[in-house]
Design a protein around this motif. Sequence first.
Motif, PDB file in Angstrom:
ATOM      1  N   TRP A  14       1.255  -0.781  -0.130  1.00 22.62           N
ATOM      2  CA  TRP A  14      -0.123  -0.030   0.024  1.00 22.62           C
ATOM      3  C   TRP A  14       1.265   1.177   0.164  1.00 22.62           C
ATOM      4  O   TRP A  14       0.632   1.925  -0.684  1.00 22.62           O
ATOM      5  N   ILE A  15       1.931   1.720   0.337  1.00 24.47           N
ATOM      6  CA  ILE A  15       2.455   1.983   1.238  1.00 24.47           C
ATOM      7  C   ILE A  15       3.496   2.602  -0.196  1.00 24.47           C
ATOM      8  O   ILE A  15       3.418   4.141  -0.865  1.00 24.47           O
ATOM      9  N   GLY A  16       4.025   2.053  -1.341  1.00 27.54           N
ATOM     10  CA  GLY A  16       4.466   0.864  -1.959  1.00 27.54           C
ATOM     11  C   GLY A  16       4.140   2.229  -3.442  1.00 27.54           C
ATOM     12  O   GLY A  16       4.094   3.300  -4.049  1.00 27.54           O
ATOM     13  N   GLN A  17       2.687   1.661  -3.552  1.00 28.51           N
ATOM     14  CA  GLN A  17       1.864   2.207  -4.132  1.00 28.51           C
ATOM     15  C   GLN A  17       1.881   3.497  -3.984  1.00 28.51           C
ATOM     16  O   GLN A  17       1.533   4.641  -5.441  1.00 28.51           O
ATOM     17  N   ILE A  18       0.896   4.075  -3.048  1.00 27.24           N
ATOM     18  CA  ILE A  18       0.741   5.914  -2.505  1.00 27.24           C
ATOM     19  C   ILE A  18       2.481   6.465  -3.496  1.00 27.24           C
ATOM     20  O   ILE A  18       2.292   7.525  -3.949  1.00 27.24           O
ATOM     21  N   ALA A  19       3.846   5.716  -2.911  1.00 31.06           N
ATOM     22  CA  ALA A  19       4.610   6.738  -3.540  1.00 31.06           C
ATOM     23  C   ALA A  19       4.717   6.883  -5.268  1.00 31.06           C
ATOM     24  O   ALA A  19       5.236   7.515  -5.758  1.00 31.06           O
ATOM     25  N   SER A  20       4.384   4.906  -5.642  1.00 28.16           N
ATOM     26  CA  SER A  20       4.733   5.474  -7.471  1.00 28.16           C
ATOM     27  C   SER A  20       3.490   6.537  -7.991  1.00 28.16           C
ATOM     28  O   SER A  20       4.354   6.968  -9.058  1.00 28.16           O
ATOM     29  N   PHE A  24       3.769   9.535 -10.718  1.00 26.37           N
ATOM     30  CA  PHE A  24       3.174  10.049 -11.888  1.00 26.37           C
ATOM     31  C   PHE A  24       2.627  10.792 -11.714  1.00 26.37           C
ATOM     32  O   PHE A  24       2.958  11.737 -12.853  1.00 26.37           O
ATOM     33  N   GLN A  25       1.628  11.176 -11.275  1.00 25.50           N
ATOM     34  CA  GLN A  25       0.620  12.622 -10.954  1.00 25.50           C
ATOM     35  C   GLN A  25       1.468  13.758 -11.140  1.00 25.50           C
ATOM     36  O   GLN A  25       1.618  14.491 -11.294  1.00 25.50           O
ATOM     37  N   MET A  26       2.538  13.165 -10.383  1.00 23.06           N
ATOM     38  CA  MET A  26       3.496  15.011 -10.247  1.00 23.06           C
ATOM     39  C   MET A  26       4.103  15.777 -11.537  1.00 23.06           C
ATOM     40  O   MET A  26       3.600  16.603 -12.010  1.00 23.06           O
ATOM     41  N   LEU A  27       5.106  14.158 -12.131  1.00 26.76           N
ATOM     42  CA  LEU A  27       5.149  14.157 -13.170  1.00 26.76           C
ATOM     43  C   LEU A  27       4.067  14.797 -14.614  1.00 26.76           C
ATOM     44  O   LEU A  27       4.280  15.766 -15.550  1.00 26.76           O
ATOM     45  N   THR A  28       2.667  14.035 -14.053  1.00 28.21           N
ATOM     46  CA  THR A  28       1.996  14.274 -15.151  1.00 28.21           C
ATOM     47  C   THR A  28       1.844  15.844 -15.568  1.00 28.21           C
ATOM     48  O   THR A  28       1.574  16.289 -17.117  1.00 28.21           O
ATOM     49  N   VAL A  29       1.799  16.567 -14.347  1.00 27.70           N
ATOM     50  CA  VAL A  29       1.735  18.271 -13.989  1.00 27.70           C
ATOM     51  C   VAL A  29       3.026  18.222 -14.693  1.00 27.70           C
ATOM     52  O   VAL A  29       2.348  20.078 -15.589  1.00 27.70           O
ATOM     53  N   PHE A 176       9.848   7.468  -6.864  1.00 23.79           N
ATOM     54  CA  PHE A 176       9.649   6.453  -7.991  1.00 23.79           C
ATOM     55  C   PHE A 176      10.710   5.593  -7.082  1.00 23.79           C
ATOM     56  O   PHE A 176      11.198   4.350  -7.091  1.00 23.79           O
ATOM     57  N   LEU A 177      12.036   5.936  -7.067  1.00 26.00           N
ATOM     58  CA  LEU A 177      13.437   4.813  -6.300  1.00 26.00           C
ATOM     59  C   LEU A 177      12.656   4.707  -4.959  1.00 26.00           C
ATOM     60  O   LEU A 177      12.831   3.368  -4.657  1.00 26.00           O
TER      61      LEU A 177
END
Length: 403
Positions: A14-20, A24-29, A176-177
Motif C-alpha cells: 500500500w505504501i509503495g503504491q502511494i509513492a509510485s 506519476f501524478q506530479m510528473l503528469t503535471v 519512483f526510487l
Amino acid sequence: MPSLFKHTNFVHYWIGQIASSFAFQMLTVGIGWQMYNLTNSPMALGLVGLCQFLPQLTLTLVVGHMADRYNRRLICVFSRLIMTMTVAVLAISNITDHISATIIYSCAVMLGAARAFEMPANQAILPNLVPEALLSRAMSAIASAREISVIAGPALGGLIYLLGPTTLYSTSSLCFLLSSVIMFFLHYNFVVKAKAPINMTHLLGGLRFVRNNKVILGSVSLDMFAVLLGGATALLPIVAKDILHTGPWGLGLLRCAPALGALLVSVYLSRRPLEHSVGKIMFAAVASFGVATILFGLSSTLILSLAALTLMGASDMISVVIRSTLIQIETPDDMRGRVSAANSIFIGSSNQLGEFESGVTAAWFGVIPAILIGGIGTIAVVGIWMYLFPTLVHRNRLEKDNT
C-alpha cells in the motif's frame, strides 16, 4: 471483518503504491505544462499520451507471459527503477537547457514501456497478499491510496513547478526510487505452478480468457470506450490556461479534483463494499461520468470545473472498483498476469489513447466541442453496452453468482 492493515505485506504494498502514484501524478503535471509551453499545440499533448500507449499495446503478450512466469515483485522493482532513470533524464535535460518536445516524447515512450511491464505484475500481486473475502476492501484501500496521491501529487506538483521543471522532475524521480525500494523488501513468495511453454496459445491465453468471459469483457470494454471518449484530462493544461485563465497552481487543482471525488468514494467502499446490483450500479456510474464531462465542457469558472471533475472522479471510482474486483475474482491465479496485461490494454486505451483522441478532436473542433462530444459519446456507449452485455447488467454480487 478483520482489518486489512493487520496484513504487514499489504501495508508495505500500500505504501509503495502511494509513492509510485505520487511520482506519476506530479510528473503528469510537469510534462503537460512544459509540453504546452514548448509547442502551444493540443495535438502535442495528445501525442504524449499516444507515446505512452503504443509500448503498452505492442508489449502486451510479452509482459503478461512474464508476469505469470517470473517473480512479479522483481518485475515491479526493475520497472520502477527504469521510471526513476527516465524521469532523471528529463531533469538533466532541463538542467543543461536541452529539453525539447522530442526528448519528452522519447521519455514518454520509455515510461509507457516500463509501465507496460509494471502494471500486470503489480495488479496480479494483490490477490496473494490478502484473503479473497478482503479483496474488495483491498481494492478500495489501494484505490484510496492512489487517489490520496493523485490529490496531493498534482497540487504539490503545480506548486513545485513554480520552482522550475528541474525541481519537479527530480522530486518525481526520487518518489519512483522510494517506491522501487519498498517493493524490493516486500515479502511475496511467487510460485509458478508449471513452466508453460512459450507459444502463441499461452501468450494469447489472457486475451482469449477475457473474450470468453462476458462479465470481464463487458466491464473492461465499457470502461475503455467510456473513458476513451469522455476523458478530457489531456486538455486540462489548455482549459487552465486559455479558458479559466489560471496558472500551474490552477492546473494542479484541476488535476487533483477527480482524485478528491474518487478518494471519497473509495474510502466509503472500503468500509461499505457493494453487495447488490453491482452491474446496474456500474452502468449508472459510467453514465454519471458522461454527464459530469458535459458539465465540465460547459463550465467557464474554476469552481464549477472543479465540481464537475470531482463528480467525474467519484463516478469513475465506482466503475474501477467493480471492474477490478470482478477481474481478480473471475481469473485463476496462474492467468492473472496475462489477464492483467490484457486489461492494461483496455486501461491504456482509455487513458493514454484517450488523451490522443482528445488532442485530435480539440485540434479539429476546438477544446469545448471536443469535451462535449466525449461526454455525449460516453452516455451513448452506456446504452449500447447495456444491450450487448445483459449478463453484466444483471450481475448482482461481486462474488460469482448465478444471476
